[in-house]
Design a protein around this motif. Structure first.
Motif, short mmCIF file in Angstrom:
data_model
loop_
_atom_site.label_atom_id
_atom_site.label_comp_id
_atom_site.label_asym_id
_atom_site.label_seq_id
_atom_site.Cartn_x
_atom_site.Cartn_y
_atom_site.Cartn_z
N GLU A 126 8.64 -3.88 -11.10
CA GLU A 126 9.58 -4.79 -11.13
C GLU A 126 9.48 -6.15 -10.65
OE1 GLU A 126 14.63 -5.11 -10.03
OE2 GLU A 126 13.19 -3.54 -8.99
N VAL A 127 8.80 -6.10 -9.46
CA VAL A 127 8.25 -7.23 -8.85
C VAL A 127 7.34 -8.14 -9.77
CG1 VAL A 127 7.37 -8.35 -6.72
CG2 VAL A 127 9.19 -6.70 -6.29
N LEU A 128 6.32 -7.46 -10.01
CA LEU A 128 5.35 -8.07 -10.81
C LEU A 128 6.02 -8.78 -12.10
CD1 LEU A 128 2.40 -5.48 -10.78
CD2 LEU A 128 2.30 -7.75 -9.62
N ASP A 129 6.92 -8.15 -12.73
CA ASP A 129 7.46 -8.53 -13.84
C ASP A 129 8.32 -9.94 -13.30
OD1 ASP A 129 8.49 -8.46 -16.66
OD2 ASP A 129 10.49 -8.06 -15.86
N ILE A 130 9.01 -9.78 -12.16
CA ILE A 130 9.98 -11.01 -11.70
C ILE A 130 8.94 -12.29 -11.56
CG2 ILE A 130 11.25 -11.80 -9.79
CD1 ILE A 130 12.42 -8.94 -9.41
N VAL A 131 7.80 -12.02 -11.02
CA VAL A 131 7.24 -13.08 -10.70
C VAL A 131 5.96 -13.51 -11.95
CG1 VAL A 131 7.48 -12.63 -8.18
CG2 VAL A 131 5.41 -11.66 -9.27
N GLY A 132 6.10 -12.96 -12.85
CA GLY A 132 5.49 -13.24 -13.89
C GLY A 132 3.87 -12.80 -13.90
N LEU A 133 3.65 -11.67 -13.05
CA LEU A 133 2.04 -10.97 -13.10
C LEU A 133 2.07 -9.81 -13.70
CD1 LEU A 133 1.26 -12.26 -9.28
CD2 LEU A 133 0.59 -13.48 -11.58
N ALA A 134 2.91 -9.28 -14.48
CA ALA A 134 2.92 -8.01 -15.05
C ALA A 134 1.91 -7.76 -15.79
CB ALA A 134 4.22 -7.69 -15.64
N SER A 135 1.26 -8.88 -16.63
CA SER A 135 0.22 -8.87 -17.47
C SER A 135 -1.27 -9.05 -16.77
CB SER A 135 0.31 -10.02 -18.65
OG SER A 135 0.22 -10.86 -18.14
N THR A 136 -1.53 -9.05 -15.70
CA THR A 136 -2.84 -9.49 -15.07
C THR A 136 -3.73 -8.18 -14.88
OG1 THR A 136 -1.62 -9.39 -12.72
CG2 THR A 136 -1.62 -11.40 -13.80
N GLY A 137 -3.14 -7.04 -14.95
CA GLY A 137 -3.89 -5.57 -14.96
C GLY A 137 -4.79 -5.70 -13.79
N ARG A 138 -5.80 -5.22 -13.88
CA ARG A 138 -6.64 -5.00 -12.69
C ARG A 138 -7.50 -6.24 -12.29
NH1 ARG A 138 -6.25 -0.36 -10.97
NH2 ARG A 138 -8.12 -0.80 -9.59
N LYS A 139 -7.24 -7.30 -12.95
CA LYS A 139 -7.98 -8.65 -12.49
C LYS A 139 -7.80 -9.04 -11.07
CE LYS A 139 -8.13 -13.59 -13.57
NZ LYS A 139 -7.42 -14.66 -14.49
N ARG A 140 -8.74 -9.04 -10.37
CA ARG A 140 -8.90 -9.29 -8.90
C ARG A 140 -8.07 -10.86 -8.57
NH1 ARG A 140 -14.52 -6.61 -6.71
NH2 ARG A 140 -14.17 -4.68 -7.67
N ALA A 141 -7.56 -10.67 -7.44
CA ALA A 141 -6.85 -11.78 -7.00
C ALA A 141 -7.77 -13.02 -6.75
CB ALA A 141 -6.03 -11.66 -5.74
N ARG A 142 -9.03 -12.88 -6.49
CA ARG A 142 -9.99 -13.90 -6.16
C ARG A 142 -10.05 -14.89 -7.48
NH1 ARG A 142 -14.18 -9.82 -5.85
NH2 ARG A 142 -14.18 -10.00 -3.57
N HIS A 143 -9.52 -14.18 -8.72
CA HIS A 143 -10.06 -14.94 -9.78
C HIS A 143 -8.75 -15.75 -10.24
CE1 HIS A 143 -13.94 -13.37 -10.13
NE2 HIS A 143 -13.69 -12.26 -10.11
N PHE A 144 -7.54 -15.56 -9.55
CA PHE A 144 -6.35 -16.02 -9.74
C PHE A 144 -6.40 -17.45 -9.59
CE2 PHE A 144 -3.27 -12.11 -9.02
CZ PHE A 144 -3.97 -11.48 -9.76
N SER A 145 -5.60 -18.42 -10.61
CA SER A 145 -5.43 -19.57 -10.28
C SER A 145 -4.38 -19.86 -8.97
CB SER A 145 -4.78 -20.36 -11.19
OG SER A 145 -3.41 -19.83 -11.69
#
Length: 254
Positions: A126-145
């Motif tokens: 639910e939180v991933l959907d709220i903050v707009g990260l539901a589609s990031t899958g297994r992408k590691r946070a080091r590659h996040f903007s």
């Protein structure tokens, strides 16, 4: 004569600092800070760099202790040490930049915190959907903007649906759509009777976000109250600079 009902008592602040003082070496960081933050409203803590905003947040979270004065959050002094984990279930925070595990995905970052607080998988999703990260899958946070990291930090802060949110510059890195979404989320959060305390240098956004403001200068609160009483529409920046620059000038003259 009919007896008049007694007036309802004023609500107690969700966050209260009274005459809080803190000195580090020869530097006076807080010099008798008084702060009152009411539930059900978005409160912005404003000040120039070095005014004491981040220090105040650390004190509220029990990460630092004042030299003197009292601090209450939800009617209790800030917990510290081993007691801090349980207390922070009622307080969500993001200060000093996003505190995330860069080798983990967004889901797994939230899972770490969920296991510490007893939150289930459904809430993570639910939180991933709220903050707009539901589609990031297994992408590691080091590659996040930077904006994605800001969204993840917000997700961690709201994971337990805390009664108090304390956010330091939450708009940093967000694009205009993200800022608008954050604004609506925080206003909805406060409208549900919870407490939202934010700091920001983006005064244009504060105009659209905050109900109340506190302006810090020289370690004390120079103004506290409704934003509308501090500045007429379009004049927040002017009034803020006038107040904080006057304070700085007075300090130099002393």
């Amino acid at each position: 004569m009919t007896a008049q009902p007694a007036p309802a008592p004023a609500p107690q602040p969700a966050i209260r600092c009274t005459d809080v003082r803190l000195q580090r070496g020869d530097t006076v960081v807080l010099d008798g800070l008084d702060l009152h933050v009411q539930a059900g409203r978005v409160h912005a803590l404003l000040g120039r760099n070095g005014a004491g905003k981040s220090t105040t947040f650390r004190l509220l979270l029990g990460l630092m202790q004042p030299d003197s004065g009292t601090i209450d959050v939800l009617g209790q002094p800030p917990a510290s040490g081993t007691k801090n984990r349980a207390a922070l279930e009622r307080i969500g925070a993001s200060i000093d930049g996003p505190a995330i595990y860069t080798h983990l995905s967004a889901f797994d970052n939230l899972l770490v915190h969920a296991r510490l607080t007893g939150v289930g998988r459904a809430r993570i999703e639910e939180v991933l959907d709220i903050v707009g990260l539901a589609s990031t899958g297994r992408k590691r946070a080091r590659h996040f903007s930077m904006g994605m990291k800001a969204r993840l930090a917000l997700g961690i802060a709201i994971l337990t649906e805390p009664d108090v949110l304390i956010l330091d510059e939450p708009q940093n890195g967000l694009d205009p759509q993200g800022i608008a979404e954050l604004r609506q989320l925080l206003r909805d959060y406060a409208a549900a009777g919870r407490t939202v305390l934010v700091s920001s240098h983006q005064l244009g956004e504060i105009v659209q976000l905050a109900d109340d403001i506190s302006v810090l200068a020289d370690g004390v609160c120079r103004y506290e109250g409704p934003l509308a009483d501090f500045a007429a529409p379009g004049r927040l920046e002017e009034e803020f600079l006038k107040l904080t620059m006057l304070s700085a000038t007075q300090q130099e003259a002393a």
